[in-house]
Motif scaffolding. Structure first.
Motif, PDB file in Angstrom:
ATOM      1  N   ALA A 133       4.536  53.908  32.641  1.00  0.00           N
ATOM      2  CA  ALA A 133       5.578  54.914  32.873  1.00  0.00           C
ATOM      3  C   ALA A 133       4.972  56.218  33.401  1.00  0.00           C
ATOM      4  CB  ALA A 133       6.350  55.168  31.584  1.00  0.00           C
ATOM      5  N   GLY A 135       2.987  58.324  36.821  1.00  0.00           N
ATOM      6  CA  GLY A 135       3.424  58.669  38.170  1.00  0.00           C
ATOM      7  C   GLY A 135       3.549  57.451  39.075  1.00  0.00           C
ATOM      8  N   ALA A 136       2.581  56.544  39.006  1.00  0.00           N
ATOM      9  CA  ALA A 136       2.604  55.359  39.875  1.00  0.00           C
ATOM     10  C   ALA A 136       3.787  54.466  39.497  1.00  0.00           C
ATOM     11  CB  ALA A 136       1.293  54.597  39.752  1.00  0.00           C
ATOM     12  N   ASN A 156       6.731  50.108  28.537  1.00  0.00           N
ATOM     13  CA  ASN A 156       5.630  51.043  28.292  1.00  0.00           C
ATOM     14  C   ASN A 156       5.255  51.051  26.821  1.00  0.00           C
ATOM     15  OD1 ASN A 156       3.835  52.914  29.531  1.00  0.00           O
ATOM     16  ND2 ASN A 156       4.885  54.566  28.454  1.00  0.00           N
ATOM     17  N   ARG A 157       3.955  51.333  26.578  1.00  0.00           N
ATOM     18  CA  ARG A 157       3.475  51.431  25.195  1.00  0.00           C
ATOM     19  C   ARG A 157       4.296  52.473  24.436  1.00  0.00           C
ATOM     20  NH1 ARG A 157      -2.612  53.372  24.764  1.00  0.00           N
ATOM     21  NH2 ARG A 157      -1.643  55.061  25.931  1.00  0.00           N
ATOM     22  N   SER A 158       4.519  53.631  25.067  1.00  0.00           N
ATOM     23  CA  SER A 158       5.357  54.664  24.447  1.00  0.00           C
ATOM     24  C   SER A 158       6.749  54.569  25.075  1.00  0.00           C
ATOM     25  CB  SER A 158       4.794  56.058  24.716  1.00  0.00           C
ATOM     26  OG  SER A 158       3.390  56.024  24.704  1.00  0.00           O
ATOM     27  N   LYS A 161       8.591  57.549  26.859  1.00  0.00           N
ATOM     28  CA  LYS A 161       8.180  57.954  28.203  1.00  0.00           C
ATOM     29  C   LYS A 161       8.931  57.134  29.260  1.00  0.00           C
ATOM     30  CE  LYS A 161       3.738  59.101  29.931  1.00  0.00           C
ATOM     31  NZ  LYS A 161       2.283  58.931  29.744  1.00  0.00           N
ATOM     32  N   THR A 200      -0.359  50.621  35.380  1.00  0.00           N
ATOM     33  CA  THR A 200      -1.184  51.489  34.531  1.00  0.00           C
ATOM     34  C   THR A 200      -2.636  51.387  35.017  1.00  0.00           C
ATOM     35  OG1 THR A 200      -1.995  49.913  32.868  1.00  0.00           O
ATOM     36  CG2 THR A 200       0.248  50.735  32.577  1.00  0.00           C
TER      37      THR A 200
HETATM   38  P1  ATR Z   1      -0.470  57.723  36.671  1.00  0.00           P
HETATM   39  O1  ATR Z   1      -1.891  57.880  37.135  1.00  0.00           O
HETATM   40  O2  ATR Z   1       0.223  56.585  37.335  1.00  0.00           O
HETATM   41  O3  ATR Z   1       0.330  58.981  36.692  1.00  0.00           O
HETATM   42  P2  ATR Z   1      -0.690  58.077  33.818  1.00  0.00           P
HETATM   43  O4  ATR Z   1       0.266  59.193  33.780  1.00  0.00           O
HETATM   44  O5  ATR Z   1      -2.113  58.339  33.537  1.00  0.00           O
HETATM   45  O6  ATR Z   1      -0.604  57.246  35.181  1.00  0.00           O
HETATM   46  O7  ATR Z   1      -0.092  56.984  32.819  1.00  0.00           O
HETATM   47  C1  ATR Z   1      -0.838  55.941  32.442  1.00  0.00           C
HETATM   48  C2  ATR Z   1       0.086  54.795  32.003  1.00  0.00           C
HETATM   49  O8  ATR Z   1      -0.765  53.808  31.456  1.00  0.00           O
HETATM   50  C3  ATR Z   1       1.071  55.181  30.912  1.00  0.00           C
HETATM   51  O9  ATR Z   1       2.224  54.397  31.089  1.00  0.00           O
HETATM   52  C4  ATR Z   1       0.320  54.763  29.646  1.00  0.00           C
HETATM   53  O10 ATR Z   1       1.119  54.450  28.535  1.00  0.00           O
HETATM   54  P3  ATR Z   1       1.588  55.605  27.510  1.00  0.00           P
HETATM   55  O11 ATR Z   1       2.724  56.324  28.187  1.00  0.00           O
HETATM   56  O12 ATR Z   1       2.029  54.879  26.290  1.00  0.00           O
HETATM   57  O13 ATR Z   1       0.395  56.481  27.277  1.00  0.00           O
HETATM   58  C5  ATR Z   1      -0.358  53.515  30.127  1.00  0.00           C
HETATM   59  N1  ATR Z   1      -1.510  53.182  29.306  1.00  0.00           N
HETATM   60  C6  ATR Z   1      -2.693  53.808  29.297  1.00  0.00           C
HETATM   61  N2  ATR Z   1      -3.548  53.190  28.437  1.00  0.00           N
HETATM   62  C7  ATR Z   1      -2.850  52.164  27.882  1.00  0.00           C
HETATM   63  C8  ATR Z   1      -3.177  51.128  26.950  1.00  0.00           C
HETATM   64  N3  ATR Z   1      -4.382  51.043  26.397  1.00  0.00           N
HETATM   65  N4  ATR Z   1      -2.208  50.235  26.636  1.00  0.00           N
HETATM   66  C9  ATR Z   1      -0.980  50.300  27.188  1.00  0.00           C
HETATM   67  N5  ATR Z   1      -0.625  51.248  28.093  1.00  0.00           N
HETATM   68  C10 ATR Z   1      -1.540  52.164  28.434  1.00  0.00           C
END
Ligand code: ATR
Length: 289
Positions: A133, A135-136, A156-158, A161, A200
């Motif tokens: 969830a 930016g990408a 999403n894990r959270s 979001k 992610t």
């Molecule tokens: P972007 O670079 O696309 O903007 P980001 O904002 O860094 O990405 O978000 C990373 C994404 O990876 C988030 O959806 C995050 O989940 P959370 O919102 O719960 O933090 C997800 N993510 C990162 N590490 C994770 C993990 N170990 N397990 C599951 N999801 C993970």
């Protein structure tokens, strides 16, 4: 490569920029298409984004790509925004449009779309799962909504979001196109033939054994899996799908086509399909080093 008084310069603004593949893309394109153009990386510090954008005008650069962490920060200093870039709120390509004016574009998502189409993958009428969830993931959701996916679940894990992104995207499209869900709730998904996009950074080199979801049953619900990561070439997410005979694709062609679309904007040209293939071979060789 001959550099002379007429050579046009393009470049990349980001930080860091040392490991970028973009020079391979654009310098190969310029050489093959006979354009007198060079593409170089420029490391730009956070507090100098405005000066860097002004330098495009002052130095008459022919075009600039923007990468992490400046994709949103450049926006206030541009004169115009393409509709998609404005909707997504991020710019990865700046195009000089004459008389010192600069227009911001977003070619990552059109790049992903072209990459998927080149592999015979479409989202129209499909049920889509987006993992993540950030930016990408948000941009992928907009792409799927634009190209008329039947339904889109954001896992999403959270979950809060994913809910926030869904509220925003559904507001922009004026309907409930995006359904948020916690990753751990995947077993309540109603279908079993999803196109899944892993958006992610989980599984990115050097953490190649990581994956957002271990549960084997999850992978049975997916018919096609796209991972936005291209290093490693085959992520754990893709391996789990391949082991079940499912179709997979990594993010390298997305990188290729976002570059090709930028190049086409800067040079008002069309890059032929065979040349795209040649650039991809060079990108793979560079990655292998
Ligand atoms: P972007 O670079 O696309 O903007 P980001 O904002 O860094 O990405 O978000 C990373 C994404 O990876 C988030 O959806 C995050 O989940 P959370 O919102 O719960 O933090 C997800 N993510 C990162 N590490 C994770 C993990 N170990 N397990 C599951 N999801 C993970």
């Amino acid at each position: 490569m001959k550099i002379d008084g007429k050579t046009r310069t393009c470049g990349l603004f980001g930080n860091p920029v040392e490991h970028t593949l973009s020079p391979v893309i654009h310098n190969t394109l310029a050489r093959s298409m006979g354009h007198n153009l060079v593409y170089v990386p420029f490391r730009v510090e956070d507090q100098q984004v405005e000066q860097a954008v002004s330098a495009i005008r002052a130095l008459h650069l022919a075009g600039v790509n923007v990468t992490v962490p400046h994709k949103s920060a450049v926006i206030p200093y541009l004169d115009e925004m393409d509709e998609l870039a404005a909707k997504i709120g991020a710019v990865n390509t700046i195009v000089p449009t004459g008389e010192g004016r600069l227009k911001g574009y977003h070619t990552d998502m059109p790049g992903l779309y072209r990459a998927m189409r080149s592999e015979g993958i479409d989202v129209e009428g499909e049920s889509v799962l987006i993992l993540g969830a950030g930016g990408a993931a948000r941009a992928v959701a907009m792409l799927c909504a634009t190209h008329k996916a039947k339904e889109i679940y954001m896992l999403n894990r959270s979950p809060e979001k994913a809910r926030a992104v869904a509220d925003e995207v559904n507001g922009l499209f004026g309907k409930e196109v995006l359904i948020p869900m916690a990753l751990s709730d995947f077993s309540s998904l109603p279908g079993k033939e999803y196109v899944a996009v892993q958006a992610t950074s989980v599984g990115l080199y050097p953490n190649c054994d990581d994956v957002v979801l271990e549960a084997e049953e999850f992978y049975d619900l997916i018919k096609t899996g796209v991972d936005l990561i291209y290093n490693p070439e085959t992520t754990r997410f893709m391996k789990l799908l391949k082991a079940r005979g499912k179709r997979t694709m990594n993010g390298l062609k997305m990188l290729l086509y976002q570059g090709i679309i930028a190049y086409e904007l800067w040079n008002a040209c069309e890059v032929p399909g065979e040349l795209a293939q040649e650039v991809l071979v060079r990108m793979k060789a560079e990655l292998a080093q």
